[in-house]
Design an enzyme around this catalytic site. Structure first.
Site, PDB file in Angstrom:
ATOM      1  N   THR A  94       0.873  -1.184   0.000  1.00 31.80           N
ATOM      2  CA  THR A  94       0.000   0.000   0.000  1.00 31.80           C
ATOM      3  C   THR A  94       0.904   1.227   0.000  1.00 31.80           C
ATOM      4  OG1 THR A  94      -1.685  -1.142   1.282  1.00 31.80           O
ATOM      5  CG2 THR A  94      -1.800   1.255   1.244  1.00 31.80           C
ATOM      6  N   LYS A 169      -7.694   1.660  -3.080  1.00 32.62           N
ATOM      7  CA  LYS A 169      -7.350   1.196  -1.722  1.00 32.62           C
ATOM      8  C   LYS A 169      -7.478   2.322  -0.698  1.00 32.62           C
ATOM      9  CE  LYS A 169      -5.112  -0.930   1.654  1.00 32.62           C
ATOM     10  NZ  LYS A 169      -5.556  -2.077   2.395  1.00 32.62           N
ATOM     11  N   LYS A 244      -1.542   5.164   8.645  1.00 35.61           N
ATOM     12  CA  LYS A 244      -0.706   5.254   7.428  1.00 35.61           C
ATOM     13  C   LYS A 244      -1.587   5.463   6.203  1.00 35.61           C
ATOM     14  CE  LYS A 244       1.644   2.358   4.162  1.00 35.61           C
ATOM     15  NZ  LYS A 244       2.017   1.022   3.720  1.00 35.61           N
TER      16      LYS A 244
HETATM   17  P1  NAD Z   1       5.904  -6.075   7.211  1.00 38.15           P
HETATM   18  O1  NAD Z   1       6.751  -4.975   7.772  1.00 38.15           O
HETATM   19  O2  NAD Z   1       5.536  -7.209   8.105  1.00 38.15           O
HETATM   20  O3  NAD Z   1       6.619  -6.699   5.906  1.00 38.15           O
HETATM   21  C1  NAD Z   1       7.387  -5.954   5.017  1.00 38.15           C
HETATM   22  C2  NAD Z   1       8.666  -6.727   4.764  1.00 38.15           C
HETATM   23  O4  NAD Z   1       9.453  -6.018   3.801  1.00 38.15           O
HETATM   24  C3  NAD Z   1       9.551  -6.846   6.031  1.00 38.15           C
HETATM   25  O5  NAD Z   1       9.778  -8.225   6.312  1.00 38.15           O
HETATM   26  C4  NAD Z   1      10.838  -6.115   5.649  1.00 38.15           C
HETATM   27  O6  NAD Z   1      11.998  -6.696   6.199  1.00 38.15           O
HETATM   28  C5  NAD Z   1      10.812  -6.225   4.140  1.00 38.15           C
HETATM   29  N1  NAD Z   1      11.635  -5.234   3.449  1.00 38.15           N
HETATM   30  C6  NAD Z   1      11.681  -3.892   3.632  1.00 38.15           C
HETATM   31  N2  NAD Z   1      12.551  -3.321   2.757  1.00 38.15           N
HETATM   32  C7  NAD Z   1      13.072  -4.340   2.027  1.00 38.15           C
HETATM   33  C8  NAD Z   1      14.016  -4.406   0.964  1.00 38.15           C
HETATM   34  N3  NAD Z   1      14.638  -3.312   0.507  1.00 38.15           N
HETATM   35  N4  NAD Z   1      14.318  -5.611   0.435  1.00 38.15           N
HETATM   36  C9  NAD Z   1      13.715  -6.739   0.920  1.00 38.15           C
HETATM   37  N5  NAD Z   1      12.800  -6.744   1.908  1.00 38.15           N
HETATM   38  C10 NAD Z   1      12.487  -5.558   2.458  1.00 38.15           C
HETATM   39  O7  NAD Z   1       4.597  -5.358   6.629  1.00 38.15           O
HETATM   40  P2  NAD Z   1       3.199  -6.055   6.229  1.00 38.15           P
HETATM   41  O8  NAD Z   1       2.262  -5.992   7.375  1.00 38.15           O
HETATM   42  O9  NAD Z   1       3.490  -7.357   5.579  1.00 38.15           O
HETATM   43  O10 NAD Z   1       2.648  -5.007   5.152  1.00 38.15           O
HETATM   44  C11 NAD Z   1       3.182  -4.956   3.837  1.00 38.15           C
HETATM   45  C12 NAD Z   1       2.332  -3.998   3.017  1.00 38.15           C
HETATM   46  O11 NAD Z   1       0.985  -4.465   2.991  1.00 38.15           O
HETATM   47  C13 NAD Z   1       2.294  -2.573   3.590  1.00 38.15           C
HETATM   48  O12 NAD Z   1       2.356  -1.663   2.527  1.00 38.15           O
HETATM   49  C14 NAD Z   1       0.948  -2.521   4.320  1.00 38.15           C
HETATM   50  O13 NAD Z   1       0.409  -1.202   4.386  1.00 38.15           O
HETATM   51  C15 NAD Z   1       0.106  -3.423   3.427  1.00 38.15           C
HETATM   52  N6  NAD Z   1      -1.039  -4.050   4.098  1.00 38.15           N
HETATM   53  C16 NAD Z   1      -0.896  -4.604   5.341  1.00 38.15           C
HETATM   54  C17 NAD Z   1      -1.994  -5.182   5.961  1.00 38.15           C
HETATM   55  C18 NAD Z   1      -1.847  -5.810   7.336  1.00 38.15           C
HETATM   56  O14 NAD Z   1      -2.894  -6.115   7.959  1.00 38.15           O
HETATM   57  N7  NAD Z   1      -0.636  -6.055   7.833  1.00 38.15           N
HETATM   58  C19 NAD Z   1      -3.240  -5.212   5.328  1.00 38.15           C
HETATM   59  C20 NAD Z   1      -3.364  -4.667   4.040  1.00 38.15           C
HETATM   60  C21 NAD Z   1      -2.248  -4.086   3.437  1.00 38.15           C
END
Ligand code: NAD
Length: 298
Positions: A94, A169, A244
């Protein structure tokens, strides 16, 4: 079955990558976080030693990263360097609409196909393969992305050109925040007026106040047993993530001159709630801020 690179196997990416493996794809995973990467390997993914390594050996790529700065960095420093001509890129993070459109335009310039495909549904839906994908990109890119995204979701909807998925979204989540706050206010007022919460639910869920925040995600314990209110507002969709998305919505509204006073008020309330220690609680816990019962954790 395709070789699919997956960068970002955190809370959401973990289950999504696992579902692609279950569907028979070879998933080549990379994450900066070693624990996240180890979990992906346990779930059947192949380990990549870098984002470049992950991209080089793949037919298509999925990214699931925290925010726009991470997406821009991964695409500009890694993806455009390693991706083969015609490769399909799907960013499911997102992020802001502007970054989504900028990165997509660069992808087209490199003769790559790209969609922004953010999701609705949290970690439970990611694990269960029941996410809803809102997809922005050309008809050709969507046609290629659809069969892959379908393996991770219950609905895959083409929203329009590049950035349209992110636009859908943030508009959806702004509406969700507004309906949640309105639903919380109604429950708080009902209780102060002497109404039983279950009774108010039974009436309003069948009357014109009915909405998803009430009937599927009720902010008080009892009426909807699966809602986070029944487990101390743990898990679910964290208030920090709602904040966010509201910030993204406010930035987008400002960029096009849209008037969104309730969205702005919702952002201010979630900002206050996060500042008072509610960031990690489910977003329905804001009912305690509105009732006056919230106590900042020590
Ligand atoms: P998260 O922080 O658990 O996962 C993100 C991952 O990306 C982490 O493991 C991090 O180490 C990795 N990362 C960051 N920079 C990196 C790079 N340069 N190279 C490789 N890996 C890298 O976050 P999440 O909860 O999985 O959310 C991910 C996305 O999904 C976000 O944009 C969030 O807004 C969206 N989202 C989350 C939810 C939720 O309920 N968690 C729901 C809908 C949408």
């Amino acid at each position: 079955m395709a070789n699919i690179g997956f960068v970002g196997v955190g809370n959401m990416g973990s289950g999504m990558a696992a579902n692609l493996v279950k569907a028979g794809h070879t998933v080549i995973a990379f994450d900066l976080n070693e624990d996240a990467l180890l979990k992906a390997i346990e779930n059947g993914c192949v380990r990549a030693s870098s984002a470049g390594d992950c991209i080089e050996g793949s037919d298509a790529l999925i990214t699931m990263l925290p925010s726009g700065v991470h997406v821009r960095a991964v695409y500009e420093k890694e993806v455009f360097k390693w991706a083969k001509t015609g490769m399909l890129l799907m960013d499911c993070s997102t992020i802001d609409v502007k970054t989504a459109r900028d990165v997509s335009a660069q992808a087209v310039g490199h003769k790559l196909l790209m969609v922004d495909a953010p999701v609705s549904g949290g970690v439970t839906a990611a694990d269960a393969g029941t996410l809803t994908f809102m997809v922005g990109g050309s008809a050709e890119s969507f046609a290629m992305a659809d069969p892959i995204l379908t393996k991770m979701g219950k609905a895959v909807i083409h929203a329009g050109d590049a950035g349209a998925g992110q636009a859908a979204k943030i508009c959806n989540n702004m509406l969700l925040a507004i309906t949640m706050i309105g639903t919380c206010e109604a429950f708080v007022l009902a209780e102060k007026l002497g109404l039983n919460q279950q009774t108010f639910f039974d009436i309003s869920s069948k009357a014109s106040g009915q909405n998803w925040s009430m009937t599927s995600y009720c902010p008080v314990p009892g009426p909807v047993p699966a809602s986070p209110a029944n487990r101390a507002y743990e898990g679910g969709f964290a208030s920090a993530l709602m904040l966010k998305d509201l910030k993204l919505a406010m930035d987008a509204a400002q960029s096009v001159g849209a008037t969104v006073p309730l969205g702005a008020q919702s952002e201010a309330l979630y900002q206050m709630f996060a500042g008072l220690g509610g960031a990690g609680k489910d977003f329905s816990a804001i009912i305690h801020l509105l009732s006056g019962a919230w106590q900042k954790p020590a």
